[in-house]
Design a protein around this motif. Structure first.
Motif, PDB file in Angstrom:
ATOM      1  N   VAL A  46       0.835  -1.202   0.000  1.00  0.00           N
ATOM      2  CA  VAL A  46       0.000   0.000   0.000  1.00  0.00           C
ATOM      3  C   VAL A  46       0.871   1.255   0.000  1.00  0.00           C
ATOM      4  O   VAL A  46       2.068   1.197   0.300  1.00  0.00           O
ATOM      5  CB  VAL A  46      -0.946   0.031   1.229  1.00  0.00           C
ATOM      6  N   ASN A  47       0.258   2.396  -0.320  1.00  0.00           N
ATOM      7  CA  ASN A  47       1.043   3.626  -0.326  1.00  0.00           C
ATOM      8  C   ASN A  47       1.236   4.161   1.093  1.00  0.00           C
ATOM      9  O   ASN A  47       0.605   3.700   2.044  1.00  0.00           O
ATOM     10  CB  ASN A  47       0.401   4.684  -1.247  1.00  0.00           C
ATOM     11  N   ILE A  50      -1.747   5.299   3.465  1.00  0.00           N
ATOM     12  CA  ILE A  50      -2.532   4.264   4.135  1.00  0.00           C
ATOM     13  C   ILE A  50      -1.813   3.786   5.391  1.00  0.00           C
ATOM     14  O   ILE A  50      -2.428   3.594   6.443  1.00  0.00           O
ATOM     15  CB  ILE A  50      -2.804   3.097   3.161  1.00  0.00           C
ATOM     16  N   LEU A 229      -8.712  -0.718   6.875  1.00  0.00           N
ATOM     17  CA  LEU A 229      -8.214  -0.024   5.684  1.00  0.00           C
ATOM     18  C   LEU A 229      -6.896  -0.617   5.213  1.00  0.00           C
ATOM     19  O   LEU A 229      -6.702  -0.873   4.018  1.00  0.00           O
ATOM     20  CB  LEU A 229      -8.043   1.464   5.978  1.00  0.00           C
ATOM     21  N   SER A 232      -7.595  -4.196   3.770  1.00  0.00           N
ATOM     22  CA  SER A 232      -8.376  -4.165   2.527  1.00  0.00           C
ATOM     23  C   SER A 232      -7.574  -3.582   1.371  1.00  0.00           C
ATOM     24  O   SER A 232      -7.605  -4.108   0.253  1.00  0.00           O
ATOM     25  CB  SER A 232      -9.673  -3.371   2.721  1.00  0.00           C
ATOM     26  N   GLN A 233      -6.837  -2.504   1.639  1.00  0.00           N
ATOM     27  CA  GLN A 233      -6.048  -1.890   0.575  1.00  0.00           C
ATOM     28  C   GLN A 233      -4.883  -2.787   0.148  1.00  0.00           C
ATOM     29  O   GLN A 233      -4.463  -2.777  -1.007  1.00  0.00           O
ATOM     30  CB  GLN A 233      -5.518  -0.533   1.044  1.00  0.00           C
ATOM     31  N   LYS A 235      -5.107  -5.813  -0.257  1.00  0.00           N
ATOM     32  CA  LYS A 235      -5.695  -6.785  -1.190  1.00  0.00           C
ATOM     33  C   LYS A 235      -6.528  -6.110  -2.263  1.00  0.00           C
ATOM     34  O   LYS A 235      -7.281  -6.775  -2.983  1.00  0.00           O
ATOM     35  CB  LYS A 235      -6.572  -7.780  -0.413  1.00  0.00           C
ATOM     36  N   GLU A 236      -6.424  -4.778  -2.368  1.00  0.00           N
ATOM     37  CA  GLU A 236      -7.159  -3.992  -3.367  1.00  0.00           C
ATOM     38  C   GLU A 236      -8.664  -4.219  -3.263  1.00  0.00           C
ATOM     39  O   GLU A 236      -9.373  -4.364  -4.259  1.00  0.00           O
ATOM     40  CB  GLU A 236      -6.653  -4.310  -4.778  1.00  0.00           C
ATOM     41  N   SER A 238     -12.014  -2.419  -2.044  1.00  0.00           N
ATOM     42  CA  SER A 238     -12.419  -1.044  -1.757  1.00  0.00           C
ATOM     43  C   SER A 238     -13.608  -0.950  -0.805  1.00  0.00           C
ATOM     44  O   SER A 238     -13.847   0.094  -0.203  1.00  0.00           O
ATOM     45  CB  SER A 238     -12.761  -0.312  -3.059  1.00  0.00           C
ATOM     46  N   LEU A 279     -10.388  10.000   3.488  1.00  0.00           N
ATOM     47  CA  LEU A 279      -9.758   9.034   2.582  1.00  0.00           C
ATOM     48  C   LEU A 279      -9.779   9.525   1.135  1.00  0.00           C
ATOM     49  O   LEU A 279      -8.795   9.365   0.407  1.00  0.00           O
ATOM     50  CB  LEU A 279     -10.458   7.676   2.692  1.00  0.00           C
ATOM     51  N   ILE A 284      -7.343   7.877  -1.534  1.00  0.00           N
ATOM     52  CA  ILE A 284      -7.469   6.454  -1.222  1.00  0.00           C
ATOM     53  C   ILE A 284      -8.849   5.997  -1.679  1.00  0.00           C
ATOM     54  O   ILE A 284      -9.875   6.534  -1.236  1.00  0.00           O
ATOM     55  CB  ILE A 284      -7.298   6.197   0.285  1.00  0.00           C
ATOM     56  N   SER A 286     -11.659   3.957  -1.332  1.00  0.00           N
ATOM     57  CA  SER A 286     -12.253   3.073  -0.342  1.00  0.00           C
ATOM     58  C   SER A 286     -13.615   3.621   0.062  1.00  0.00           C
ATOM     59  O   SER A 286     -13.829   4.842   0.038  1.00  0.00           O
ATOM     60  CB  SER A 286     -11.352   2.964   0.891  1.00  0.00           C
TER      61      SER A 286
END
Length: 440
Positions: A46-47, A50, A229, A232-233, A235-236, A238, A279, A284, A286
């Motif tokens: 993730v970036n 996040i 967050l 979930s992020q 694993k992509e 949203s 977000l 982001i 999401s």
């Protein structure tokens, strides 16, 4: 005012623990310890925003426990907090500074003033385990409570071709949630084999402190979202679902004294809307939502997509908010106290079911005229007895933070039906003194 610098997180490769030191300007300090090893594979992909958001939520949780309310409140409850957070990109985070202050203030009932400084945290590179290589439709928060159980059962029983991720948190200083989660997960695995994965419950705790710990957990909700967050992020995914009945989500004050001080506000519409706004400003992708915002707890139970299965495992879920205070219980081996508001909502929601839950105290064991005004049962009885209109409820909801006027009438109806649900339970289970106290 408490001025605290949140130091840059430090990860210990050997133990897998990430420590965040909270340093107060007058010398006190505390350390938030996070089981980061479990999250590392998700955090790798993730970036930085996040990861920063997750670290901030852990820090907020720690600060909430670090600063004792009685010692440092300006009005008996609210604290003034001036906090400096480390982040990767100052410009990006300064863009959401005001939103975060509003969000944290609403969540904890305090006055937050925040600033940022440059962080040089480097996330270790770790491969995601093969267990999580598949695609997931959504992520659900899974606390071990009845509402989150219904949220999982509803998805699993209606999406036989889709997989779901479940994410949880526990604090070893709060006894119970971890074992609740594990017991329920074992039962779900038997029924819904191969349809979900559960990231091992993440331990986040105030591991050391030089000050007297605060006992309230109002900020636990934002930590839940931070964990969800990050996973979930990673694993992509949203879509994040936070299952909770509308009665609790609205945090409707049963008395004027409870307007700001009681109950978490995890799924209050202001919290979800403000979090989603933060977000989006952080770029982001999401969406955090609660599909049960217009349902009472009883309606969640009645409308469960696999009610027969739910009935079999209801007793393994736990809704009690005071399970650690057993001294006053009539039956100390029980799993629930029976007389806190979460327990009262639970019992009312299961009025039409066979409730195998064990409760430490029965509502009849309490003498209403000796109840303290701050006790849940007394306040609940007064709430039911009070002659209020839908316009009164509407006004109270607006005062209590509802900003989305388009949903206001539906929220009013939830509160109205909640009163009816509670009244029916008391009418069936209360003695004549209790009923009179409730105006029944």
């Amino acid at each position: 005012m408490k001025k605290i610098k949140v130091e840059i997180p430090k990860y210990d490769l050997k133990s897998g623990i990430l420590n965040i030191k909270l340093k107060e300007d007058k010398g006190d300090y505390s350390t938030v310890s996070v089981d980061y090893k479990t999250l590392l594979p998700f955090a790798t992909s993730v970036n930085s925003e996040i990861r920063d958001f997750f670290f901030i939520t852990c820090s907020v949780y720690g600060i909430d426990r670090f600063v004792n309310r009685k010692q440092h409140s300006v009005d008996g409850w609210s604290r003034e907090l001036n906090i400096s957070f480390p982040v990767s990109e100052l410009k990006v985070w300064n863009n959401v500074k005001n939103d975060l202050e509003e969000l944290f203030s609403f969540l904890t009932g305090d006055y937050w003033s925040i600033s940022f400084y440059k962080s040089d945290f480097t996330n270790p590179e770790v491969e995601l385990s093969i267990d999580f290589k598949e695609k997931y439709k959504q992520l659900n928060l899974f606390s071990g409570g009845l509402d989150s159980l219904i949220g999982a059962v509803d998805f699993l029983s209606t999406h036989p071709k889709d997989k779901i991720l479940l994410a949880s948190h526990y604090d070893p200083q709060m006894k119970g949630p971890l074992s609740d989660q594990n017991i329920l997960l074992d039962k779900l695995k038997v029924k819904y084999t191969g349809l979900f994965e559960h990231t091992p419950s993440i331990k986040v705790t105030l591991s050391q402190t030089t000050a007297k710990r605060e006992t309230t957990f109002r900020s636990r909700s934002i930590l839940f979202i931070g964990i969800a967050l990050l996973v979930s992020q990673g694993k992509e995914v949203s879509e994040i679902i936070v299952p909770e009945n509308g009665s609790v989500s609205l945090n409707y004050p049963l008395s004027a004294s409870r307007r700001t001080s009681c109950s978490t506000r995890t799924t209050h519409s202001f919290v979800l809307d403000k979090t989603n706004l933060v977000l989006s400003k952080l770029n982001i992708v999401s969406n955090i939502s609660n599909p049960y915002e217009f349902m009472t707890k009883g309606e969640m139970v009645e409308n469960c997509k696999d009610l027969q299965f739910l009935k079999q495992i209801i007793g393994s879920s736990n809704s009690c908010g005071k399970r650690g205070h057993r001294k006053t219980w009539t039956k100390r081996s029980a799993t629930h106290c029976g007389v806190c508001m979460p327990c009262i909502y639970r019992q009312a929601s299961l009025l039409n079911q066979i409730d195998k839950t064990t409760y430490g105290s029965h509502i009849d064991s309490l003498i209403p005229f000796k109840l303290k005004k701050t006790q849940d049962v007394g306040i609940c009885l007064d709430f039911i007895k009070k002659n209020i209109t839908k316009d009164d409820i509407k006004t109270e909801l607006i005062v209590n933070g509802i900003k989305n006027i388009n949903k206001l009438n539906k929220y009013v109806d939830v509160v109205w039906r909640t009163r009816i649900e509670l009244s029916k339970w008391i009418d069936k289970n209360g003695n004549s003194v209790i009923k009179t106290k409730a105006g029944l």
